[in-house]
Write an enzyme that holds these catalytic residues in place. Structure first.
Site, mmCIF file in Angstrom:
data_model
loop_
_atom_site.group_PDB
_atom_site.id
_atom_site.type_symbol
_atom_site.label_atom_id
_atom_site.label_comp_id
_atom_site.label_asym_id
_atom_site.label_seq_id
_atom_site.Cartn_x
_atom_site.Cartn_y
_atom_site.Cartn_z
ATOM 1 N N CYS A 16 -43.037 -22.515 -108.322
ATOM 2 C CA CYS A 16 -41.614 -23.929 -109.053
ATOM 3 C C CYS A 16 -41.165 -22.983 -109.315
ATOM 4 C CB CYS A 16 -42.758 -24.958 -109.548
ATOM 5 S SG CYS A 16 -43.792 -25.633 -108.892
ATOM 6 N N ASP A 17 -41.355 -22.705 -110.456
ATOM 7 C CA ASP A 17 -40.935 -22.070 -112.179
ATOM 8 C C ASP A 17 -39.923 -20.116 -111.763
ATOM 9 O OD1 ASP A 17 -41.296 -24.819 -112.864
ATOM 10 O OD2 ASP A 17 -43.495 -24.442 -113.569
ATOM 11 N N CYS A 40 -47.362 -22.659 -111.786
ATOM 12 C CA CYS A 40 -46.925 -22.547 -111.033
ATOM 13 C C CYS A 40 -45.543 -21.694 -110.697
ATOM 14 C CB CYS A 40 -45.961 -23.923 -109.989
ATOM 15 S SG CYS A 40 -45.886 -24.307 -108.760
#
Ligand code: NAP
Length: 309
Positions: free
Chosen positions: A134-135, A131
């Site tokens: 997200c990261d 992701c």
């Protein structure tokens, strides 16, 4: 006894919740381990009707939950351990407690497919991720070369997103043509920071010994030639696998694990309906999942009406 239990709170589950709530069925909605579903990990959703400027995935799902709750949906952060569909009434076991219900709507969605490498598993969350939203902004990825694996819309989206942070983004795809929609493919290939690596598969991720990602070994599937790409992160975007493990031996599943629907949203078990990515391997869009959730709730409502006759 519940009227309707909905498993999953992605687009399909929450739309089913909205419709079931508006039909005054007071659905009990169980989030599973990923409230809001995969869409919450998307930066901007550009193709959901009604949002000409796009809308953040997390925002969209939060608003959809609020909309369903406004009409009486009871959303709970809870996971189903087990289902018991072979007796009447239907039941699900939620965090150890048995919940009986007249109807279950399954909208458990799908999860990211893994490459299946041992080094991938060892380095997950240590530079290997599924992701970018997200990261991607983590300091470890900033101004570093990054690798995205895959050739679909997700891979292109991840690669484009990562251009904000990485010094360069390699898009490693096993063929010489992207599967992504033309608009996403064109955007990705036109970006000066994205370099496609065609006909190639990742065979190993380095470096397990250092407990961080320092590079990948790749093999050209046409020539057999092997090479190495230096990178600080590997973003795997090679598609989805349906979250249907709970239904093995209970519902009809195809060879890839997708639930086989019968007529419309119905299944081989009376009172069990399905919607979204756990059943749909063809369209897999937010809007089609929402449509399927709507259909499942309408069918559930009609089924419940027959029980009252
Ligand atoms: P996908 O469309 O199934 O693409 C998966 C990609 O990964 C394909 O290019 C496939 O290669 C490759 N792949 C599969 N298994 C692999 C393996 N073991 N090793 C290496 N490569 C592998 O999946 P997705 O991109 O996650 O998209 C899923 C659905 O969501 C699609 O319907 C997509 O349209 C939708 N989506 C839409 C948007 C958008 O509209 N903005 C964004 C994200 C996702 P091959 O091409 O060779 O099969």
């Amino acid at each position: 006894m519940e009227n309707v239990v909905i498993m999953g709170t992605g687009c399909a589950g929450l739309t089913a919740a909205l419709y079931a709530a508006r039909a005054d069925l007071k659905p009990r909605v169980l989030t599973g381990t990923m409230p809001g579903g995969l869409l919450t990990t998307t930066s901007t959703v550009e193709n959901f009707p009604g949002f000409p400027e796009g809308i953040g995935g997390y925002t969209l799902m939060t608003r959809l939950q609020q909309q369903a709750e406004r009409f009486g949906a009871r959303v709970e952060f809870a996971t189903v351990d087990h289902v018991d569909f072979l007796q009447s009434p239907l039941a699900v076991v939620v965090d150890g407690q048995r919940v009986e219900t007249r109807v279950v709507i399954i909208a458990t969605g799908a999860s990211h497919r893994r490459l299946g490498l041992e080094s991938e598993a060892r380095l997950e969350n240590r530079g290997v991720t599924y992701c970018a939203t997200c990261d991607g902004a983590l300091p470890v990825f900033r101004n570093q070369p990054l690798v995205v694996v895959g050739g679909g819309d997700s891979a292109c989206e991840e690669a484009l997103y990562l251009t904000r942070f990485g010094s360069k983004v390699y898009l490693v795809h096993r063929r010489d043509q992207l599967r992504a929609s033309p608009i996403m493919a064109t955007r990705a290939l036109a970006h000066p920071k994205i370099e496609p690596v065609w006909d190639s598969v990742v065979t190993d991720i380095e470096d397990v010994a250092q407990n961080k990602v320092t590079g990948v070994q790749i093999r050209n599937v046409k020539t057999g030639q092997t090479s190495r790409l230096e990178c600080a992160g590997v973003f795997v975007a090679i598609g989805l696998v349906p979250n249907t493990g709970l239904f093995k031996g209970v519902l009809d599943l195809d060879a890839n694990g997708y639930i086989i629907p019968h007529r419309g949203a119905t299944t081989n078990i009376l009172g069990v309906f399905v919607a979204g990515d756990c059943v749909d391997y063809v369209y897999r869009q937010a809007v089609t999942a929402a449509g399927m959730g709507c259909a499942a709730a309408i069918e559930a409502e009609r089924y419940l009406a027959t029980l009252r006759l």
